[in-house]
Enzyme design. Structure first.
Site, PDB file in Angstrom:
ATOM      1  N   ASP A 312     -11.528-103.424 -24.959  1.00 31.59           N
ATOM      2  CA  ASP A 312     -10.164-103.168 -24.504  1.00 31.59           C
ATOM      3  C   ASP A 312     -10.045-101.810 -23.815  1.00 31.59           C
ATOM      4  O   ASP A 312     -10.716-100.840 -24.174  1.00 31.59           O
ATOM      5  CB  ASP A 312      -9.222-103.210 -25.714  1.00 31.59           C
ATOM      6  CG  ASP A 312      -7.770-103.025 -25.330  1.00 31.59           C
ATOM      7  OD1 ASP A 312      -7.233-103.883 -24.622  1.00 31.59           O
ATOM      8  OD2 ASP A 312      -7.188-101.994 -25.727  1.00 31.59           O
ATOM      9  N   GLU A 365     -12.348-105.180 -20.153  1.00 28.21           N
ATOM     10  CA  GLU A 365     -10.974-105.264 -19.659  1.00 28.21           C
ATOM     11  C   GLU A 365     -10.748-103.969 -18.885  1.00 28.21           C
ATOM     12  O   GLU A 365     -10.448-102.935 -19.457  1.00 28.21           O
ATOM     13  CB  GLU A 365      -9.983-105.416 -20.811  1.00 28.21           C
ATOM     14  CG  GLU A 365      -8.561-105.718 -20.364  1.00 28.21           C
ATOM     15  CD  GLU A 365      -7.629-104.525 -20.479  1.00 28.21           C
ATOM     16  OE1 GLU A 365      -6.744-104.396 -19.622  1.00 28.21           O
ATOM     17  OE2 GLU A 365      -7.778-103.727 -21.423  1.00 28.21           O
TER      18      GLU A 365
END
Length: 636
Positions: A312, A365
């Protein structure tokens, strides 16, 4: 009984830890139940180099501050350790740290395998005894998880996918009964869980972690979570876990100022505090912190058999000026904005993970133009296997939210992705981020009446599944949930009972997943330029696209035609790769999906020797409104 001196460390362990190269520190750090000289108890180990004193308090000593002090290691590693008799499986505990200034703080164990259900904050002594049954899956992982395989991912928030009648979330064990067969029925190849690591605030969706080594107790035990992963593997479904090495929250029982000093984070808030999330940024230049994070990634892959980690907020790690104004950040030693320590950390992480587990996937990401995110480190890349294609997602949704009458003026939004589609190994994401914070659901952003909204959504998914790259879809999108995602409630399963359009869209996703898995032209070269070829990219006036997907075997070529307006295009002609009969194998406008029902018999169309689009042969067909048509040549 007082603490007994004991250690699990070798000199090599300490050397690796202090140099930032220990990838299995969880085997030594934390709480480990064992028997020593005939006494059952637990060995505790914690890193607190600036503490004046460290003790263990818990159920086993009535939370006494004086009963069980730990011993500092002699080697300057900053590790405190010791064996506590009578500290047993299931007992709650914390570390009582006396800072160098004399005040005391209570901290949860950074390496705890289990934690209390929030808002309680204690760690729990735990050693699971789960026996895996996924040997067949692991032995054939390269056939299911490589870049030459189809990868269609269903993104799930465990707490709100489905709820019990009393409003409580399903447990890990209940997910085995409900989620696993659902994902199997839908035809997804992988499931991706938003962070399952323990987090104090449910509304953070798991992205503000305090228990990096503990699956959330909200849904059951670590064994229960392993059983859920095992169940997915038994159905040939891979499991990807969201992982957050970018920042951590400021909850006082967590990592922040762990021994009274900025231990896991930077002391300077210009480097150590994240203004967007009011959280703290890991100090990637501190070797012991790198060992903590390296070991954590390895822990979920080796101990929980994760088939991949979706990392993330990589963009926030790469740039020192991320979300900061001039003067709010500190340049690197060369005067640049790149976070050289974080870049080094990511490269070393990916190199080691792929060396030890070449058949998993590390997924970034990452939303910037940082080069070579999914290229090997030896080529100057970050070493990830895949990267989310955020630009495609943004441009595609921008295009589709427009009234079709104006789409002709924004044709570049829907075609631009192919300019850079092969600069990375891309995953096409329609993730949770697109259905929160007032953005509404995907369906609500489509123009027109209810029929047109669903037709647009069918078209966008038809385009997604035929566009190069793997796929990711957030829960609820597969049937066109009408409302924005709410983490405090279940996905709106009632729509499938009350709205036929939702049933139709669900069936389309089942069929698209099946087509994607079965047609090698849609996945075999999805990250290589030779797997895609435009037929007509410039028909902006009619908002029509046509292209070929290729696997290297011409007999397997797929031809795609997309009409992104509600106008029927009569006798639309396109060039085809070769002469013969082309069969319509999927039509997003099919009546069974809620469409108008044109071409309900899935016709076979014979090509004609009419030169078109620079090709010797062509076919002509009426294009349904707001639809994607997929053709395949019939073998002689």
């Amino acid at each position: 009984m007082s603490t007994i001196p004991h250690s699990l460390y070798t000199d090599f362990d300490i050397s690796l830890f202090r140099s930032g190269h220990h990838f299995k520190m969880y085997e030594k750090m934390g709480a480990h139940p064992l028997e020593l000289d005939g006494q059952a108890g637990t060995y505790f180990s914690v890193w607190a180099p600036n503490a004046r004193n460290v003790a263990v308090i818990g159920d086993f000593n009535f939370w006494s501050k004086d009963a069980h002090a730990l011993f500092p290691r002699w080697d300057g590693s900053g590790i405190w350790e010791g064996f506590v008799p009578g500290a047993l499986q299931g007992h709650r505990y914390k570390y009582l740290i006396t800072t160098q200034w004399g005040y005391q703080i209570e901290k949860a164990d950074p390496y705890a395998r289990l934690a209390e259900i929030p808002p309680k904050t204690a760690s729990i002594i735990w050693k699971d005894d789960y026996r895996w049954n996924d040997q067949k899956w692991k032995a054939n992982l390269s056939l299911r998880n490589s870049l030459d395989c189809p990868m269609s991912i269903y993104e799930v928030h465990l707490g709100s996918w489905m709820r019990n009648a009393d409003g409580t979330s399903l447990s890990y064990r209940q997910m085995i009964e409900k989620l696993v067969p659902y994902v199997k029925k839908m035809g997804y190849t992988h499931v991706e869980f938003m962070p399952v690591m323990e987090h104090p605030f449910f509304g953070s969706w798991g992205y503000q972690i305090t228990g990096y080594y503990a699956p959330s107790s909200r849904y059951g035990s670590p064994e229960d979570f392993k059983a859920l992963i095992d169940a997915f593997h038994s159905e040939d479904i891979g499991v990807i876990l969201d992982w957050v090495p970018s920042h951590f929250p400021g909850d006082l029982h967590g990592l922040v100022r762990f021994d009274g000093t900025a231990l896991y984070e930077h002391e300077d808030p210009r480097k150590g505090f994240h203004p967007d999330w009011n959280s703290f940024i890991f100090n990637y230049g501190r070797y012991e912190v790198r060992s903590f994070l390296f070991s954590n990634a390895m822990y979920w892959i080796e101990q929980f058999h994760a088939d991949g980690l979706r990392v993330d907020a990589v963009a926030s790690m790469l740039y020192l000026d991320y979300s900061r104004k001039p003067g709010e950040w500190v340049p690197n030693p060369f005067g640049g904005k790149e976070n050289l320590e974080a870049i080094s950390f990511l490269r070393e992480l990916n190199e080691f993970i792929y060396k030890e587990h070449p058949d998993i996937q590390m997924i970034a990401e990452e939303s910037t133009a940082f080069p070579k995110v999914s290229r090997p480190v030896y080529e100057g890349g970050l070493g990830f296997g895949l990267k989310w294609m955020m630009g495609w997602m943004h441009d595609t949704l921008n295009y589709f939210k427009r009234d079709p009458i104006f789409r002709r003026y924004h044709h570049g939004e829907i075609t631009f992705s192919l300019v850079y589609a092969y600069t990375e190994n891309f995953t096409l994401p329609f993730s949770h981020d697109e259905v929160v914070h007032g953005k509404g659901s995907l369906l609500s952003r489509m123009p027109g009446d209810l029929w047109q909204k669903f037709a647009n959504l069918r078209a966008i998914f038809g385009y997604m599944f035929t566009h190069p790259g793997s796929k990711l879809m957030f829960m609820g999108s597969e049937f066109g949930q009408t409302s924005e995602w709410n983490h405090d409630a279940s996905v709106r399963w009632d729509q499938l009972e009350n709205l036929n359009f939702s049933k139709g869209l669900l069936q389309l996703i089942i069929d698209l997943n099946k087509l994607y898995r079965e047609q090698e032209a849609l996945y075999k070269k999805q990250y290589k330029p030779e797997g895609f070829e435009w037929i007509e990219v410039n028909d902006w006036q009619q908002s029509v696209l046509s292209y070929v997907r290729k696997s290297g075997n011409p007999d397997q070529d797929i031809v795609v035609i997309a009409n992104f307006t509600p106008i029927i295009r009569k006798n639309y002609r396109i060039g085809v790769p070769s002469y013969g009969q082309w069969k319509l194998i999927l039509n997003t406008d099919d009546a069974k999906y809620g469409g108008s029902g044109m071409h309900k018999n899935h016709p076979k169309i014979s090509s004609e020797s009419i030169h078109w689009h620079g090709r010797e042969d062509s076919i002509s067909i009426d294009l349904p409104p707001l639809a994607v048509l997929i053709f395949k040549k019939i073998k002689k």
